[in-house]
Write a protein that holds these residues in place. Structure first.
Motif, mmCIF file in Angstrom:
data_model
loop_
_atom_site.group_PDB
_atom_site.id
_atom_site.type_symbol
_atom_site.label_atom_id
_atom_site.label_comp_id
_atom_site.label_asym_id
_atom_site.label_seq_id
_atom_site.Cartn_x
_atom_site.Cartn_y
_atom_site.Cartn_z
ATOM 1 N N LEU A 178 -15.611 1.374 3.292
ATOM 2 C CA LEU A 178 -14.605 2.422 3.422
ATOM 3 C C LEU A 178 -13.246 1.819 3.765
ATOM 4 O O LEU A 178 -13.145 0.909 4.586
ATOM 5 N N VAL A 179 -12.214 2.337 3.102
ATOM 6 C CA VAL A 179 -10.838 1.934 3.390
ATOM 7 C C VAL A 179 -10.056 3.192 3.742
ATOM 8 O O VAL A 179 -10.462 4.309 3.417
ATOM 9 N N ARG A 180 -8.936 3.001 4.413
ATOM 10 C CA ARG A 180 -8.117 4.129 4.850
ATOM 11 C C ARG A 180 -6.648 3.723 4.779
ATOM 12 O O ARG A 180 -6.339 2.537 4.695
ATOM 13 N N PRO A 181 -5.740 4.700 4.828
ATOM 14 C CA PRO A 181 -4.318 4.374 4.827
ATOM 15 C C PRO A 181 -3.982 3.395 5.956
ATOM 16 O O PRO A 181 -4.494 3.513 7.072
ATOM 17 N N GLY A 182 -3.167 2.404 5.631
ATOM 18 C CA GLY A 182 -2.795 1.368 6.593
ATOM 19 C C GLY A 182 -3.546 0.070 6.372
ATOM 20 O O GLY A 182 -3.092 -0.989 6.787
ATOM 21 N N ASP A 183 -4.711 0.122 5.712
ATOM 22 C CA ASP A 183 -5.455 -1.096 5.407
ATOM 23 C C ASP A 183 -4.681 -1.926 4.384
ATOM 24 O O ASP A 183 -4.034 -1.382 3.486
ATOM 25 N N VAL A 184 -4.777 -3.244 4.522
ATOM 26 C CA VAL A 184 -4.123 -4.161 3.586
ATOM 27 C C VAL A 184 -5.206 -4.881 2.793
ATOM 28 O O VAL A 184 -6.097 -5.503 3.365
ATOM 29 N N LEU A 185 -5.123 -4.772 1.474
ATOM 30 C CA LEU A 185 -6.083 -5.407 0.579
ATOM 31 C C LEU A 185 -5.476 -6.668 -0.005
ATOM 32 O O LEU A 185 -4.325 -6.670 -0.429
ATOM 33 N N THR A 186 -6.257 -7.725 -0.047
ATOM 34 C CA THR A 186 -5.884 -8.951 -0.745
ATOM 35 C C THR A 186 -6.883 -9.078 -1.884
ATOM 36 O O THR A 186 -8.088 -9.196 -1.656
ATOM 37 N N ASP A 241 -6.231 -14.364 -12.368
ATOM 38 C CA ASP A 241 -5.550 -15.609 -11.996
ATOM 39 C C ASP A 241 -4.326 -15.399 -11.115
ATOM 40 O O ASP A 241 -3.381 -16.187 -11.143
ATOM 41 N N ARG A 242 -4.304 -14.325 -10.363
ATOM 42 C CA ARG A 242 -3.242 -14.100 -9.387
ATOM 43 C C ARG A 242 -3.794 -13.353 -8.194
ATOM 44 O O ARG A 242 -4.881 -12.802 -8.244
ATOM 45 N N VAL A 243 -3.023 -13.339 -7.132
ATOM 46 C CA VAL A 243 -3.430 -12.638 -5.914
ATOM 47 C C VAL A 243 -2.450 -11.495 -5.688
ATOM 48 O O VAL A 243 -1.238 -11.695 -5.723
ATOM 49 N N ARG A 244 -2.991 -10.300 -5.479
ATOM 50 C CA ARG A 244 -2.163 -9.135 -5.172
ATOM 51 C C ARG A 244 -2.451 -8.701 -3.750
ATOM 52 O O ARG A 244 -3.597 -8.714 -3.301
ATOM 53 N N ILE A 245 -1.402 -8.310 -3.041
ATOM 54 C CA ILE A 245 -1.533 -7.806 -1.678
ATOM 55 C C ILE A 245 -1.022 -6.367 -1.697
ATOM 56 O O ILE A 245 0.152 -6.124 -1.992
ATOM 57 N N LEU A 246 -1.920 -5.433 -1.402
ATOM 58 C CA LEU A 246 -1.594 -4.013 -1.481
ATOM 59 C C LEU A 246 -1.900 -3.323 -0.163
ATOM 60 O O LEU A 246 -2.991 -3.473 0.380
ATOM 61 N N LYS A 247 -0.944 -2.564 0.329
ATOM 62 C CA LYS A 247 -1.149 -1.755 1.531
ATOM 63 C C LYS A 247 -1.460 -0.337 1.087
ATOM 64 O O LYS A 247 -0.692 0.277 0.346
ATOM 65 N N ILE A 248 -2.593 0.177 1.528
ATOM 66 C CA ILE A 248 -3.019 1.519 1.138
ATOM 67 C C ILE A 248 -2.160 2.559 1.861
ATOM 68 O O ILE A 248 -2.052 2.540 3.084
ATOM 69 N N LEU A 249 -1.565 3.459 1.076
ATOM 70 C CA LEU A 249 -0.760 4.541 1.633
ATOM 71 C C LEU A 249 -1.506 5.872 1.595
ATOM 72 O O LEU A 249 -1.279 6.733 2.444
ATOM 73 N N ASP A 250 -2.383 6.033 0.591
ATOM 74 C CA ASP A 250 -3.082 7.304 0.405
ATOM 75 C C ASP A 250 -4.402 7.042 -0.321
ATOM 76 O O ASP A 250 -4.455 6.158 -1.180
ATOM 77 N N PRO A 251 -5.473 7.775 0.003
ATOM 78 C CA PRO A 251 -6.736 7.559 -0.701
ATOM 79 C C PRO A 251 -6.725 8.074 -2.141
ATOM 80 O O PRO A 251 -7.423 7.550 -2.984
ATOM 81 N N GLY A 252 -5.958 9.073 -2.442
ATOM 82 C CA GLY A 252 -5.928 9.616 -3.798
ATOM 83 C C GLY A 252 -7.074 10.575 -4.049
ATOM 84 O O GLY A 252 -8.118 10.517 -3.415
ATOM 85 N N ASP A 253 -6.864 11.472 -5.015
ATOM 86 C CA ASP A 253 -7.859 12.477 -5.362
ATOM 87 C C ASP A 253 -8.446 12.268 -6.747
ATOM 88 O O ASP A 253 -9.486 12.821 -7.070
ATOM 89 N N ARG A 254 -7.735 11.488 -7.579
ATOM 90 C CA ARG A 254 -8.182 11.299 -8.958
ATOM 91 C C ARG A 254 -7.505 10.063 -9.538
ATOM 92 O O ARG A 254 -6.589 9.501 -8.938
ATOM 93 N N ARG A 255 -7.946 9.658 -10.714
ATOM 94 C CA ARG A 255 -7.283 8.578 -11.436
ATOM 95 C C ARG A 255 -6.252 9.244 -12.344
ATOM 96 O O ARG A 255 -6.562 9.712 -13.433
#
Length: 102
Positions: free
Chosen positions: A46-54, A59-73
């Motif tokens: 489980l992840v929540r807003p504020g979590d930081v994903l690496t 062939d690259r590294v992305r760092i994303l901070k979750i702002l919202d869980p979202g309801d759909r794609r």
């Protein structure tokens, strides 16, 4: 599940990090995803807003901070609202200044 929490595979799919939910599951269990610097090994994390994903992908590294869980794609502009991209700009992709002297 507490308010704002979501499975990592579902979030990766909604945020358009990968093209399908099954690819998101494979990415999560491959060890290529860290949540708050902790390597995960299952897609049900489980992840929540504020979590930081690496995320190590393509062939690259992305760092994303979750702002919202979202309801759909949704479309890409909607997906972009789910995270803040903290990935540093790579030096090898920076524009090169060209002098007029040749």
């Amino acid at each position: 599940m507490a308010a704002g929490e979501q499975r990592i595979d579902k979030w990766l799919f909604f945020a358009r990090v990968v093209k399908s939910r099954s690819l998101a599951q494979k990415l999560a269990i491959s060890g290529a995803v860290r949540v708050n610097r902790e390597k995960i090994s299952h897609a049900a994390r489980l992840v929540r807003p504020g979590d930081v994903l690496t995320i190590s992908i393509h062939d690259r590294v992305r760092i994303l901070k979750i702002l919202d869980p979202g309801d759909r794609r949704g479309p890409a502009p909607e997906a972009a609202l789910l995270f803040e991209d903290l990935t540093p700009v790579r030096a090898d992709t920076a524009p090169v200044a060209v002098s007029e002297d040749g």
